[in-house]
Design a protein around this motif. Structure first.
Motif, PDB file in Angstrom:
ATOM      1  N   PRO A 165      73.544  52.846  28.108  1.00  0.00           N
ATOM      2  CA  PRO A 165      74.703  53.350  28.870  1.00  0.00           C
ATOM      3  C   PRO A 165      74.854  54.868  28.827  1.00  0.00           C
ATOM      4  CG  PRO A 165      75.397  51.921  27.035  1.00  0.00           C
ATOM      5  CD  PRO A 165      73.912  51.871  27.085  1.00  0.00           C
ATOM      6  N   ARG A 166      74.169  55.510  27.866  1.00  0.00           N
ATOM      7  CA  ARG A 166      74.260  56.980  27.828  1.00  0.00           C
ATOM      8  C   ARG A 166      73.573  57.612  29.038  1.00  0.00           C
ATOM      9  NH1 ARG A 166      72.030  58.167  21.919  1.00  0.00           N
ATOM     10  NH2 ARG A 166      70.709  56.392  22.510  1.00  0.00           N
ATOM     11  N   PHE A 167      72.671  56.872  29.695  1.00  0.00           N
ATOM     12  CA  PHE A 167      72.055  57.381  30.933  1.00  0.00           C
ATOM     13  C   PHE A 167      73.052  57.383  32.092  1.00  0.00           C
ATOM     14  CE2 PHE A 167      67.767  55.998  29.241  1.00  0.00           C
ATOM     15  CZ  PHE A 167      67.216  57.268  29.216  1.00  0.00           C
ATOM     16  N   GLY A 168      74.025  56.463  32.024  1.00  0.00           N
ATOM     17  CA  GLY A 168      74.962  56.300  33.133  1.00  0.00           C
ATOM     18  C   GLY A 168      75.156  54.814  33.380  1.00  0.00           C
ATOM     19  N   PRO A 169      75.898  54.471  34.432  1.00  0.00           N
ATOM     20  CA  PRO A 169      76.199  53.060  34.670  1.00  0.00           C
ATOM     21  C   PRO A 169      74.974  52.209  35.021  1.00  0.00           C
ATOM     22  CG  PRO A 169      77.052  54.452  36.440  1.00  0.00           C
ATOM     23  CD  PRO A 169      76.514  55.374  35.400  1.00  0.00           C
ATOM     24  N   ARG A 170      75.066  50.925  34.730  1.00  0.00           N
ATOM     25  CA  ARG A 170      74.027  49.953  35.075  1.00  0.00           C
ATOM     26  C   ARG A 170      73.845  49.859  36.587  1.00  0.00           C
ATOM     27  NH1 ARG A 170      69.738  46.847  33.416  1.00  0.00           N
ATOM     28  NH2 ARG A 170      69.140  48.674  34.539  1.00  0.00           N
ATOM     29  N   PHE A 171      74.976  49.759  37.298  1.00  0.00           N
ATOM     30  CA  PHE A 171      74.947  49.630  38.759  1.00  0.00           C
ATOM     31  C   PHE A 171      75.422  50.946  39.361  1.00  0.00           C
ATOM     32  CE2 PHE A 171      75.624  45.345  37.069  1.00  0.00           C
ATOM     33  CZ  PHE A 171      74.479  44.726  37.574  1.00  0.00           C
ATOM     34  N   VAL A 172      74.604  51.491  40.210  1.00  0.00           N
ATOM     35  CA  VAL A 172      74.899  52.822  40.745  1.00  0.00           C
ATOM     36  C   VAL A 172      75.126  52.725  42.245  1.00  0.00           C
ATOM     37  CG1 VAL A 172      73.957  55.150  41.053  1.00  0.00           C
ATOM     38  CG2 VAL A 172      73.508  53.896  38.937  1.00  0.00           C
ATOM     39  N   SER A 173      76.218  53.304  42.714  1.00  0.00           N
ATOM     40  CA  SER A 173      76.474  53.288  44.156  1.00  0.00           C
ATOM     41  C   SER A 173      75.720  54.427  44.829  1.00  0.00           C
ATOM     42  CB  SER A 173      77.977  53.419  44.436  1.00  0.00           C
ATOM     43  OG  SER A 173      78.148  53.405  45.831  1.00  0.00           O
ATOM     44  N   ILE A 174      75.041  54.086  45.902  1.00  0.00           N
ATOM     45  CA  ILE A 174      74.241  55.087  46.628  1.00  0.00           C
ATOM     46  C   ILE A 174      74.899  55.372  47.988  1.00  0.00           C
ATOM     47  CG2 ILE A 174      71.841  55.507  47.508  1.00  0.00           C
ATOM     48  CD1 ILE A 174      71.915  55.470  44.528  1.00  0.00           C
ATOM     49  N   HIS A 175      76.169  54.983  48.126  1.00  0.00           N
ATOM     50  CA  HIS A 175      76.791  55.088  49.457  1.00  0.00           C
ATOM     51  C   HIS A 175      76.980  56.527  49.921  1.00  0.00           C
ATOM     52  CE1 HIS A 175      80.406  55.825  47.091  1.00  0.00           C
ATOM     53  NE2 HIS A 175      80.971  56.259  48.193  1.00  0.00           N
ATOM     54  N   ASP A 176      77.082  57.453  48.978  1.00  0.00           N
ATOM     55  CA  ASP A 176      77.296  58.852  49.365  1.00  0.00           C
ATOM     56  C   ASP A 176      76.286  59.755  48.651  1.00  0.00           C
ATOM     57  OD1 ASP A 176      78.154  58.546  46.796  1.00  0.00           O
ATOM     58  OD2 ASP A 176      80.062  59.585  47.060  1.00  0.00           O
ATOM     59  N   ALA A 177      75.025  59.293  48.597  1.00  0.00           N
ATOM     60  CA  ALA A 177      74.029  59.984  47.774  1.00  0.00           C
ATOM     61  C   ALA A 177      73.856  61.447  48.167  1.00  0.00           C
ATOM     62  CB  ALA A 177      72.693  59.254  47.855  1.00  0.00           C
ATOM     63  N   TYR A 178      73.855  61.719  49.460  1.00  0.00           N
ATOM     64  CA  TYR A 178      73.616  63.094  49.921  1.00  0.00           C
ATOM     65  C   TYR A 178      74.956  63.707  50.306  1.00  0.00           C
ATOM     66  CZ  TYR A 178      68.879  61.353  49.757  1.00  0.00           C
ATOM     67  OH  TYR A 178      67.704  60.785  49.317  1.00  0.00           O
ATOM     68  N   ASP A 179      75.447  64.571  49.434  1.00  0.00           N
ATOM     69  CA  ASP A 179      76.807  65.117  49.511  1.00  0.00           C
ATOM     70  C   ASP A 179      77.138  65.686  50.901  1.00  0.00           C
ATOM     71  OD1 ASP A 179      79.108  66.140  47.566  1.00  0.00           O
ATOM     72  OD2 ASP A 179      78.658  67.732  49.022  1.00  0.00           O
ATOM     73  N   ILE A 180      78.213  65.173  51.454  1.00  0.00           N
ATOM     74  CA  ILE A 180      78.551  65.552  52.836  1.00  0.00           C
ATOM     75  C   ILE A 180      78.917  67.035  52.957  1.00  0.00           C
ATOM     76  CG2 ILE A 180      80.980  64.789  52.706  1.00  0.00           C
ATOM     77  CD1 ILE A 180      80.516  63.789  55.676  1.00  0.00           C
ATOM     78  N   ASN A 181      79.558  67.585  51.942  1.00  0.00           N
ATOM     79  CA  ASN A 181      79.927  69.003  52.018  1.00  0.00           C
ATOM     80  C   ASN A 181      78.688  69.900  51.956  1.00  0.00           C
ATOM     81  OD1 ASN A 181      82.725  68.552  52.222  1.00  0.00           O
ATOM     82  ND2 ASN A 181      82.775  68.128  50.020  1.00  0.00           N
ATOM     83  N   LEU A 182      77.726  69.512  51.141  1.00  0.00           N
ATOM     84  CA  LEU A 182      76.486  70.303  51.067  1.00  0.00           C
ATOM     85  C   LEU A 182      75.697  70.180  52.366  1.00  0.00           C
ATOM     86  CD1 LEU A 182      75.328  69.603  47.385  1.00  0.00           C
ATOM     87  CD2 LEU A 182      76.400  71.663  48.300  1.00  0.00           C
ATOM     88  N   ARG A 183      75.740  68.993  52.969  1.00  0.00           N
ATOM     89  CA  ARG A 183      75.039  68.821  54.252  1.00  0.00           C
ATOM     90  C   ARG A 183      75.671  69.716  55.323  1.00  0.00           C
ATOM     91  NH1 ARG A 183      75.535  63.768  56.488  1.00  0.00           N
ATOM     92  NH2 ARG A 183      76.602  62.659  54.824  1.00  0.00           N
ATOM     93  N   ARG A 184      76.988  69.728  55.346  1.00  0.00           N
ATOM     94  CA  ARG A 184      77.676  70.581  56.340  1.00  0.00           C
ATOM     95  C   ARG A 184      77.364  72.055  56.097  1.00  0.00           C
ATOM     96  NH1 ARG A 184      83.215  67.170  56.178  1.00  0.00           N
ATOM     97  NH2 ARG A 184      82.624  65.652  57.755  1.00  0.00           N
ATOM     98  N   LEU A 185      77.395  72.428  54.830  1.00  0.00           N
ATOM     99  CA  LEU A 185      77.086  73.823  54.483  1.00  0.00           C
ATOM    100  C   LEU A 185      75.671  74.178  54.968  1.00  0.00           C
ATOM    101  CD1 LEU A 185      77.545  76.493  52.932  1.00  0.00           C
ATOM    102  CD2 LEU A 185      76.785  75.322  50.858  1.00  0.00           C
ATOM    103  N   ALA A 186      74.718  73.277  54.727  1.00  0.00           N
ATOM    104  CA  ALA A 186      73.328  73.542  55.107  1.00  0.00           C
ATOM    105  C   ALA A 186      73.182  73.679  56.620  1.00  0.00           C
ATOM    106  CB  ALA A 186      72.433  72.418  54.595  1.00  0.00           C
ATOM    107  N   LEU A 187      73.882  72.844  57.364  1.00  0.00           N
ATOM    108  CA  LEU A 187      73.792  72.923  58.833  1.00  0.00           C
ATOM    109  C   LEU A 187      74.380  74.243  59.323  1.00  0.00           C
ATOM    110  CD1 LEU A 187      74.734  69.212  59.759  1.00  0.00           C
ATOM    111  CD2 LEU A 187      72.453  70.249  59.778  1.00  0.00           C
ATOM    112  N   THR A 188      75.463  74.673  58.693  1.00  0.00           N
ATOM    113  CA  THR A 188      76.081  75.952  59.056  1.00  0.00           C
ATOM    114  C   THR A 188      75.128  77.104  58.745  1.00  0.00           C
ATOM    115  OG1 THR A 188      78.201  75.002  58.458  1.00  0.00           O
ATOM    116  CG2 THR A 188      78.147  77.399  58.690  1.00  0.00           C
TER     117      THR A 188
END
Ligand code: NOS
Length: 284
Positions: free
Chosen positions: A156-179
């Motif tokens: 568990p020190r690595f992190g949770p057993r089940f990991v959500s990948i629904h927002d893997a690529y941060d939307i704010n960073l994507r917007r910043l990159a497009l700008t």
């Protein structure tokens, strides 16, 4: 033999890294350079270079275009750590946890943001050779087939057993990159990246299959690193350089070669470097 699922060994590796570099501050951003995109590492100011050979547990990089250095220094005014060369699962017996270990080491070193880059074949017909593509989401083929870096007993020190990948690529960073791309006049796309196992390139029918399910670009890397980053709570920005156009017609097919991938990456090196630098300048 290094066990990538042993958290205590991860701590030992991180200590060895720390003891061999004179860290100026805590690196806030980690970067992984894709095939031929090592120029990004060469743009780092006041660099301290640690060869992977000096890091226990790190395998060597066997793919041409991947140098095998961990570089600490300044980029876009921020203190960063950069992996100049990545580990592809096809090089290392599909041990995805091993191949994603650099992400865990960078997490231990303190990074909060990970920037991953790769060379990829374009599937979207609107894409041109040399385009940059912001990764919006991914299809992690090996992961879907049981080859996930998170398979096995989870400390568990690595992190949770089940990991959500629904927002893997941060939307704010994507917007910043497009700008940033728009402001810098860099041709940019956004799309879905597929990681295949490789090392063979995809057949025309396979390319057609991925096109049908919504893919924009195909490669053999990245998703294992992003999955581990998300388990650690690191936010991620990813981009692909379109180095070749994957073809869908077996009657008129064109051979894909690693040489052309490297030529395209070399041509785009400077652009990729200034793109990443400008994004980092503006990351909060
Ligand atoms: N790469 C590709 N992987 C799959 N399909 C492609 O069309 C493609 N183009 C580039 C091989 O040249 C290396 O570059 C990426 C793969 O990740 C591989 O490591």
């Amino acid at each position: 033999m290094f066990d990538p699922r042993d958290y205590d060994e991860l701590l030992q590796i991180t200590d060895v890294v720390r003891n061999q570099v004179d860290l100026k501050e805590t690196p806030s951003i980690g970067i992984i350079c894709g095939s031929g995109l090592g120029d990004i590492g060469d743009c780092i100011k006041e660099p301290q270079v640690l060869s992977y050979k000096k890091i226990p547990g790190f395998p060597s990089t066997s793919v041409v275009g991947h140098k095998g250095n961990m570089i600490f220094g300044y980029l876009g005014g921020k203190y960063v750590v950069c992996m100049q060369g990545r580990f592809h699962p096809y090089e290392h017996g599909m041990d995805l946890a091993l191949c994603a270990t650099p992400v865990r080491v960078m997490h231990q070193l303190g990074i909060k943001t990970l920037i991953v880059s790769n060379a990829a074949g374009g599937v979207n017909p609107a894409f041109n050779y040399g385009d940059l593509m912001v990764i919006k989401d991914h299809i992690f083929m090996p992961g879907l087939c049981g080859f996930s870096p998170l398979v096995g007993i989870n400390d568990p020190r690595f992190g949770p057993r089940f990991v959500s990948i629904h927002d893997a690529y941060d939307i704010n960073l994507r917007r910043l990159a497009l700008t940033v791309a728009q402001e810098e006049n860099i041709r940019i796309q956004e799309g879905i990246y597929v990681m295949c196992g490789g090392p063979q390139y995809e057949s025309p029918a396979e390319v057609m299959y991925f096109k049908t399910v919504g893919a924009d670009a195909l490669g053999m890397s990245t998703c294992h690193e992003v999955t581990v980053a998300r388990q650690c709570g690191i936010r991620v920005f990813g981009f692909s350089l379109i180095t070749n156009i994957a073809n869908t017609d077996a009657d008129n097919s064109v051979e894909v070669t690693h040489e052309e991938v490297l030529v395209a990456a070399k041509e785009a090196g400077f652009r990729a470097c200034s793109f990443v630098t400008k994004i980092i300048e503006r990351i909060e």
